[in-house]
Write a protein that holds these residues in place. Structure first.
Motif, short mmCIF file in Angstrom:
data_model
loop_
_atom_site.label_atom_id
_atom_site.label_comp_id
_atom_site.label_asym_id
_atom_site.label_seq_id
_atom_site.Cartn_x
_atom_site.Cartn_y
_atom_site.Cartn_z
N SER A 221 16.48 -19.87 11.06
CA SER A 221 15.34 -20.21 10.60
C SER A 221 14.93 -19.44 9.52
N GLY A 222 13.82 -19.78 8.58
CA GLY A 222 13.45 -18.84 7.58
C GLY A 222 12.59 -17.85 7.90
N ALA A 223 12.12 -17.49 8.87
CA ALA A 223 11.17 -16.07 9.23
C ALA A 223 11.93 -14.99 9.98
N ASP A 224 11.75 -13.95 9.67
CA ASP A 224 12.31 -12.88 10.45
C ASP A 224 12.07 -12.73 11.70
N GLU A 225 10.64 -12.81 12.04
CA GLU A 225 10.15 -12.99 13.52
C GLU A 225 10.85 -13.92 14.30
N PHE A 226 11.23 -14.89 13.98
CA PHE A 226 12.26 -16.00 14.47
C PHE A 226 13.31 -15.65 15.45
#
Lengths: 273, 765
Positions: free
Chosen positions: B438-443
């Protein structure tokens, strides 16, 4: 006593015709020609098989005796490009009657093959196969038919304890007798035997010949054999074929003791074959 | 050779019985080559398996944590921070003094002391990853101190670190005159949030203030200081306060164990929700708490060693709306003692939990304990993980900074993660999910193989449902009923079909068949539905015909009778389908509000399931098309090889042709038929291109025939090119391959055992 028989080695003898003779032309073949494609396999055959008698077809390989036998229950129908002329009647009715289902013909005319061909099923299922395909479900009837047929085929005592075992575990002679039991389980009227003993040893052969004698009481039997001794031992009448033609057809005694045709004589005495 | 042979002059040449050397040599060498080939095949398969296992094995290895040399610091050190490589940590002492030490020799490199004219430092906090130190001053103001490291390279290429300290002027946040007990500084979307905790007459007060930064045209940032406002003013007895680094909420834990959440709402921070963890436990007070990376979940522990994970996820409200609220998502494994501290890692969902004299690295999502070790005897003040999760440092109350090296390449993996139901953050409940990027680091990547298994089995079943009846019945028909001259044409044609590359089939499926099926779905369903009854009807009418009429049609030509029935029924069904659609499948279109006759819309509304144009039906057709020739050819061979003597024997018993086929031919050929089915199964289960191109590759778990699926093999084809070598994603794909290998191995073995048994049972003399 036929000259060709050795009384010490065979317990079977040619028996004279009995009193309770049935219809003389039970199977009647008239001017029968048969072709495999362009090849003429049988040429104007005419012969009658009396009821409850054993008729042997003898002759050298390729003479058409098996072809004729296989026509009696129309097993040749499966072969491509066959054609026939003339007619065969059983008990007065043509087997080529358009209204006659070939399946019902085969229920009337059982067959035992040269090479024993038990199905890969249990002994029991092999014997009752013909009844199963007729739609018999009643276990009692099946059990009864199984025992009767196996007794008639003289196999009951040998297999009664392992009816559910695979038929493929039997010996060669037992398998052939099983095939006979299978052929008579739905009580046909005619039993065709295509060299039933050719792959068997003398003891098994003896048992089957004995069996033929007993079956004669109930069935009309046509047997094809290469063994003239066997023909002499088991049959009442013998037909000698040569190159698709019926050379001579008479009582077994006559054929073996005093054939009217030179070719017959030559064949029987082993000068060719 | 002895003399007697020589005497027999009539046998002149003994050599004619000799075998030539060439024949013997050829025999010898061919034997060897064949043996090498055989062993080579076995080795290749074993090698592949070993390779897969080798790739997958690291996924199931826990973390390896080894201690590094501790760095002695001042006993009054309250907080610490370090540079990216942990070469030069600093500690913040109670009086605000910052001291930099070199790890190599423990030498003091630099020291920073707060200006004497400013109010005394009352509390300190360090954000090691941001290089930020927050000092709470005695007058209620908060001061940010920025720590940066400059790396210099000498002439010889020697790297030296030069720490820089830049202190901002204090910002008055709390009530003037009261010392800050605790102070925070976090960055939110609305600007930087400063927060301080003070105590006044026995009660706690939290005050916040926003700093908004606006970049001017000249590049000089202009910082606006907002007005202080109270947070959680309704809580007099707060025990601990958690402020996530995103500052979108403040979690306040009361002394009695109640957890109150205050969420950012515009400029203000308002009460959102409260809950009490540890239901059913003897101790309901919170003894340790910490936000997990991503700031969506908190891990809470109590004195009885119970550890729970609470997280923000959409929940159905009584009024039917779905709102993001806090709820418990995991019960972690019991701690070895009372919870003493929870410290998150950066970049993944692991955390260090200290309890009962032990330290454990745990993964929040999977619940797996990555590592378990002895905690330092001295109480832990602060723990910081390195950014790339290869090290963590612990500041103890005795002033020592102890460091551990972490080797844990796959913290998010566990057996449960791949095969179990996992409640991921933000999800409404535990589920099997495959979502690798996905796009986010927290993902958090989700690697459940279960949807892929499901897709594999689903695709295979749909393909075989379509292919097996057709292929097996065709094999029976062609081998037993069709005329031999036709058979000579049909069989090679089918075999040519088998050689079609699956990418061509996939292309046809995706670009030609799928739109076609989409456009005339109900028509196709109707046609398929009527074909079998039409055939049965034709058969029945045939049996009612008088025998002389039937005799006219030679054996093998019966299909001439059947064809018109099929064509007529098919045409009738095709023509009737629009009428059926308008009569039975008319629904109100949600978009236009008008009645439409559309089976697809009807399906969506009636079943509540989805309808995609790239669906299982299309895959079933096309994969079936790939499977049919294989199954057909092998089954046809098996059926044709049944000895004619058995067929004759059955026919001579008075059996019909069908009875012969059903009772004798099929049982005799059954082992070959099982082989055919298994080969078809193997083809369908491993098929990749058709599935990739015609399914939409959605890893969903629904038996719905009108949506897609993602199979294990398609998953590998689609994602392997974008997976980083050695990464969990990469290895998870190999785990999928391993499972596929295992699945086919088990099924083929079972099939082979079955086949051998059947062969034993139905062997022919």
């Amino acid at each position: 006593m036929p000259a060709t028989m050795n009384p010490t080695t065979s317990r079977i003898q040619v028996r004279p015709a009995t009193e309770k003779e049935g219809r003389k032309d039970y199977i009647s073949i008239r001017d029968f020609n048969f072709y495999y494609g362009a090849k003429k396999a049988l040429e104007s055959i005419s012969l009658d098989v009396p009821e409850r008698r054993v008729v042997a077809f003898i002759g050298p390989s390729g003479c058409g005796k098996s072809t004729l036998l296989r026509n009696l229950n129309r097993m040749n129908d499966l072969v491509d490009g066959i054609r026939h002329e003339g007619d065969i009647t059983i008990n007065g009715r043509s087997i080529y009657d358009p209204g006659l289902e070939v399946i019902s013909l085969r229920r009337r005319v059982g067959m035992v093959f040269q090479k024993s061909n038990p199905f890969p099923k249990s002994i029991y299922e092999n014997v009752v196969y013909a009844l199963r395909v007729m739609g018999v479900r009643d276990r009692a009837i099946l059990d009864e038919a199984c025992e009767t047929s196996l007794r008639k085929a003289a196999l009951w005592d040998e297999v009664k304890d392992r009816l559910q075992d695979s038929a493929l575990g039997l010996s060669g002679g037992q398998m052939q007798r099983l095939c006979i039991a299978r052929a008579i389980a739905n009580r046909p009227e005619i039993l065709l035997m295509d060299e039933p003993c050719s792959a068997l040893d003398p003891i098994a052969t003896g048992k089957i010949e004995e069996l033929i004698h007993e079956l004669k009481e109930q069935f009309t039997i046509v047997i094809v054999t290469h063994s003239m001794q066997q023909a002499a031992r088991v049959s009442d009448r013998t037909a000698f074929f040569y190159l698709g033609k019926l050379i001579e057809y008479d009582t077994t005694e006559k054929i073996f003791m005093n054939p009217s045709q030179a070719q017959t004589e030559a064949y029987i005495s082993g000068r060719f074959g | 050779m002895d003399t007697t042979d020589k005497k027999t002059a009539s046998a002149p040449n003994e050599e004619r019985f000799q075998v030539t050397r060439l024949t013997l040599l050829t025999d010898l060498w061919m034997g060897r080559i064949i043996r090498v080939g055989g062993v080579g095949v076995v080795l290749a398969v074993v090698g592949m398996l070993l390779f897969l296992v080798f790739q997958v094995f690291p996924l199931f290895v826990g973390a390896k944590v080894s201690p590094l040399a501790p760095v002695p610091m001042a006993a009054s050190a309250q907080a610490f921070g370090e540079d990216e490589y942990g070469e030069m940590p600093f500690v913040v002492e109670a009086n605000g003094r910052i001291r930099f030490h070199r790890v190599k020799d423990g030498a003091l490199v630099r020291e920073w002391v707060p200006e004497a004219e400013l109010p005394a430092v009352a509390s300190v906090r360090s954000y090691p990853r941001d290089g930020l130190v927050v000092l709470g001053l005695a007058d209620g103001s908060v001061r940010e101190v920025k720590v940066t490291y400059r790396a210099d390279f000498s002439q010889q290429g020697q790297r030296s670190l030069d720490p820089q300290v830049v202190a901002a002027p204090p910002v008055p946040v709390g009530k003037a005159g009261l010392p800050c007990v605790e102070a925070w500084s976090v960055k939110s979307a609305a600007g930087r949030l400063l927060l301080c905790r003070q105590q006044e007459a026995g009660r706690d007060r939290l005050t916040a203030l926003r700093l908004t930064e606006r970049k001017g045209l000249g590049g000089k940032a202009k910082i606006t200081v907002g007005t202080p406002f109270a947070v959680a003013a309704d809580v007099p007895d707060l025990e601990r306060v958690l402020v996530p680094s995103t500052a979108d909420s403040v979690v306040v834990v009361r002394k009695d164990g109640e957890v109150r959440i205050y969420a950012e709402n515009g400029e203000a921070i308002e009460f959102l929700q409260s809950f009490r963890p540890f239901e059913g436990s003897a101790d309901r007070r919170v003894s340790a708490a910490g936000f997990i990376f991503g700031n969506v979940s908190v891990v809470l522990a109590n004195g009885a060693g119970v550890e729970e994970v609470w997280s923000l996820y959409p929940q159905k409200q009584p009024d039917g709306r779905s709102l993001r609220r806090w709820g418990k998502i995991h019960d972690a494994e019991a701690l070895p003692g009372a919870g003493q501290g929870i410290y998150p890692a950066v970049g993944n969902k692991c955390y260090l939990t200290v309890a009962g004299g032990r330290m454990q690295v745990r993964n929040m999502t999977t619940g797996s304990i990555r590592w378990d070790g002895v905690a330092p005897e001295s109480p832990v003040r602060q723990v910081a993980f390195a950014r790339n999760y290869d090290r963590f440092s612990v500041l103890c109350a005795d002033g020592s900074l102890r460091r551990w090296e972490v080797e844990d390449h796959h913290p998010e993996s566990s057996f449960n993660a791949f095969f179990g139901k996992i409640w991921y953050e933000g999800a409404e409940g535990p589920a099997y999910t495959w979502q690798s990027s996905s796009g986010a680091d927290e993902f958090e990547a989700k690697y459940s193989l279960v949807p892929l298994f499901y897709g594999t089995v689903k695709g295979t079943i749909y393909a075989l449902l379509f292919a097996l009846p057709i292929a097996l019945l065709a094999a029976v028909y062609v081998s037993q009923f069709l005329r031999p001259e036709w058979r000579k044409v049909v069989k090679p044609t089918m075999e040519i079909m088998a050689s079609l590359p699956s990418v061509v089939l996939g292309f046809l499926a995706g670009l030609w068949l799928a739109p076609l099926v989409d456009a005339s779905l109900l028509k196709l369903i109707c046609v398929i539905a009527v074909l079998a009854p039409a055939a049965l009807c034709a058969g029945f009418l045939w049996s009612q015909l008088p025998q002389p009429v039937r005799r006219r049609v030679g054996p093998g030509w019966e299909f001439v009778w059947l064809m018109p029935f099929l064509l007529l029924a098919g045409w009738a069904a095709w023509s009737a389908a629009p009428w059926i659609e308008s009569t039975f499948f008319t629904v109100k279109d949600l978009a236009s509000g008008q009645n439409v006759s559309d089976f697809r819309e009807w399906w969506r509304q009636t079943s509540g399931l989805s309808y995609d144009s790239r669906n299982s039906l299309v895959v079933g057709f096309v994969m079936g098309f790939a499977v049919i020739p294989l199954v057909f050819t092998i089954a046809e061979d098996a059926l044709s090889n049944v000895p004619t003597s058995l067929v004759s024997g059955s026919l001579a018993c008075g059996a019909s042709r069908w009875q012969t086929v059903w009772r004798v031919v099929v049982p005799t050929a059954i082992s070959g038929i099982v082989s055919a089915i298994m080969i078809g199964f193997g083809r369908a289960i491993g098929e990749t291109m058709i599935v990739v191109m015609a399914t939409g590759n959605t890893p969903v778990m629904e038996a719905n025939p009108f949506n897609g699926m993602r199979t294990l093999s398609a998953n590998i084809a689609v994602e392997l090119p974008e997976a980083a070598t050695g990464h969990t994603h990469f290895r998870a794909l190999f785990l999928g391959a391993c499972c596929l290998f295992f699945l086919t191995f088990v099924i083929n073995t079972l099939a082979e055992v079955l086949r051998q048994r059947l062969r034993e049972r139905y062997k022919v003399v």
